[in-house]
Scaffold this motif. Structure first.
Motif, mmCIF file in Angstrom:
data_model
loop_
_atom_site.group_PDB
_atom_site.id
_atom_site.type_symbol
_atom_site.label_atom_id
_atom_site.label_comp_id
_atom_site.label_asym_id
_atom_site.label_seq_id
_atom_site.Cartn_x
_atom_site.Cartn_y
_atom_site.Cartn_z
ATOM 1 N N ALA A 142 0.829 -1.207 0.000
ATOM 2 C CA ALA A 142 0.000 0.000 0.000
ATOM 3 C C ALA A 142 0.860 1.252 0.000
ATOM 4 N N LEU A 143 1.919 1.261 0.798
ATOM 5 C CA LEU A 143 2.818 2.417 0.823
ATOM 6 C C LEU A 143 3.525 2.594 -0.517
ATOM 7 N N LYS A 144 3.970 1.494 -1.073
ATOM 8 C CA LYS A 144 4.645 1.570 -2.371
ATOM 9 C C LYS A 144 3.696 2.113 -3.433
ATOM 10 N N ALA A 203 0.971 3.903 -2.928
ATOM 11 C CA ALA A 203 0.581 5.283 -2.627
ATOM 12 C C ALA A 203 1.580 6.269 -3.223
ATOM 13 N N HIS A 204 2.862 5.994 -3.076
ATOM 14 C CA HIS A 204 3.884 6.874 -3.645
ATOM 15 C C HIS A 204 3.866 6.824 -5.175
ATOM 16 N N SER A 249 0.700 8.678 -6.427
ATOM 17 C CA SER A 249 0.654 10.123 -6.146
ATOM 18 C C SER A 249 1.170 10.947 -7.321
ATOM 19 N N TYR A 287 -7.288 9.956 -4.079
ATOM 20 C CA TYR A 287 -7.252 9.258 -2.796
ATOM 21 C C TYR A 287 -7.246 7.757 -3.030
ATOM 22 N N ILE A 288 -6.893 7.016 -1.979
ATOM 23 C CA ILE A 288 -6.907 5.549 -2.003
ATOM 24 C C ILE A 288 -7.979 5.069 -1.032
ATOM 25 N N PRO A 329 -7.220 0.399 1.503
ATOM 26 C CA PRO A 329 -5.994 -0.276 1.084
ATOM 27 C C PRO A 329 -5.764 -1.602 1.806
ATOM 28 N N LEU A 375 0.009 4.045 7.500
ATOM 29 C CA LEU A 375 -0.324 4.608 6.189
ATOM 30 C C LEU A 375 -0.736 6.069 6.309
ATOM 31 N N SER A 425 1.655 7.938 3.920
ATOM 32 C CA SER A 425 1.115 7.983 2.561
ATOM 33 C C SER A 425 1.027 9.423 2.058
ATOM 34 N N ILE A 473 -6.265 8.608 2.703
ATOM 35 C CA ILE A 473 -6.759 7.239 2.880
ATOM 36 C C ILE A 473 -8.234 7.287 3.287
#
Length: 358
Positions: free
Chosen positions: A206-208, A210-211, A214, A220-221, A224, A236, A240, A244
């Motif tokens: 999710a972090l990967k 999100a970046h 972006s 928005y996500i 996740p 997050l 992020s 979220i």
């Protein structure tokens, strides 16, 4: 108060695949309450989150069980009705159908659409997104073209301004990225794109994502992480670069306080909340906690989405597109204009049966 219960099956023009499975058709429930010569209409649709799916059969059984108890009550006796429904512990989808029907009855009794009863401004309604399910890159491209390529009344796809892309593919984030790039390729001028993973990612993925997202126009996500992993949302929230939102993790207003320090917004759906009454409580609770608000849907017809459209002036984002993807929607309600789902001027919900040619 008399209650009538009827099932109907709707079929999707395009089957929708998310991280948890694929849906091509559903059997929903249409209810009508009658009192003083006025009918109020409501709808329930089945959905599944976690271990307790709300099936069409279970929803219908609960409505049939409660029907004899409603006969002694008037639609205006809302506190008594709410107490009865709480004691019966009926599923939220069944409660939603009744709540919507009671609101429809009230609006028709007053001779006013619900948005006017609530004093809302339809000009504040934002565009609704249309959904692109998990697919191959080429399949995703075709779905976008399908949505953007036509503009008839029966299949309103003109002036689409927002897309919601389902990710969380079982094949991993490389497949998610390839599909998302394909969507961008055929929709370069779309105003707004959001992403919904339906709980299909880990914290790390999710972090990967999100970046990565972006830099690609995403606003928005949504959801996740899977329901039950709400504690992990804190990481997050702080790391992020994108807001979220949660869907499966938020059912009613009681869910919101515990989420308010780890999400930026919530997705309100009538089947989860139990109807318009609780949706309104969720709106005010979310706003009191500084959260953004979006509305969503399941495999709902025009009846259900029109009901939620009456509250849409409160929403920051909308995803009320399920009825636009049906080939056999039995109802006509909210209008589709300039990418927006707009309730009409008719009393109550403003929903009627669609005329069928012989």
């Amino acid at each position: 108060m008399q209650l009538q219960i009827q099932t109907f099956t709707v079929h999707k023009r395009f089957a929708l695949k998310i991280s948890r499975g694929t849906t091509a058709q559903t059997t929903n429930i249409w209810i009508r309450i009658e009192q003083d010569g006025i009918e109020g209409w409501g709808e329930a649709s089945p959905f599944s989150i976690g271990e307790n799916p709300q099936t069409t059969e279970a929803i219908a059984r609960s409505l049939q069980a409660i029907s004899p108890l409603l006969k002694a009550l008037h639609p205006l006796e809302r506190q008594r009705i709410d107490q009865l429904l709480s004691q019966a512990r009926i599923p939220s989808a069944a409660r939603a159908a009744l709540d919507i029907a009671l609101h429809d009855w009230l609006g028709k009794s007053a001779g006013l659409p619900l948005w006017k009863l609530w004093g809302l401004d339809r000009d504040r309604i934002v565009p609704t997104s249309v959904t692109i399910g998990i697919n191959t890159p080429e399949g995703a491209k075709q779905r976008v073209k399908d949505w953007l390529g036509k503009g008839t009344i029966e299949s309103p796809r003109q002036d689409i301004r927002a897309l919601k892309v389902k990710l969380g593919s079982p094949e991993g984030i490389a497949a998610d990225q390839a599909m998302f790039e394909a969507v961008l390729e055929v929709a370069p001028d779309i105003e707004q794109i959001s992403v919904d993973a339906n709980g299909g990612w880990t914290v790390e993925s999710a972090l990967k994502m999100a970046h990565w997202l972006s830099d690609r126009k995403v606003t928005y996500i949504e959801q996740p992480l899977a329901k039950g992993q709400e504690a992990e949302l804190t990481k997050l929230f702080y790391l992020s670069p994108l807001p979220i939102f949660v869907d499966e993790s938020c059912f009613t207003s009681q869910s919101i306080p515990a989420l308010s320090d780890r999400v930026h917004g919530i997705n309100i759906k009538l089947m989860k909340s139990g109807g318009l009454s609780e949706a309104l409580r969720m709106i005010h609770t979310a706003k009191a906690h500084g959260l953004k608000i979006m509305f969503g849907c399941y495999s709902d017809s025009s009846l259900m989405n029109t009901a939620l459209a009456h509250l849409s002036p409160f929403a920051d984002y909308l995803d009320l597109d399920s009825h636009l993807n049906l080939v056999d929607d039995p109802f006509v309600g909210a209008m589709f204009e300039s990418g927006r789902v707009i309730p009409n001027q008719d009393p109550g919900l403003g929903v009627s049966l669609r005329a069928r040619s012989c």
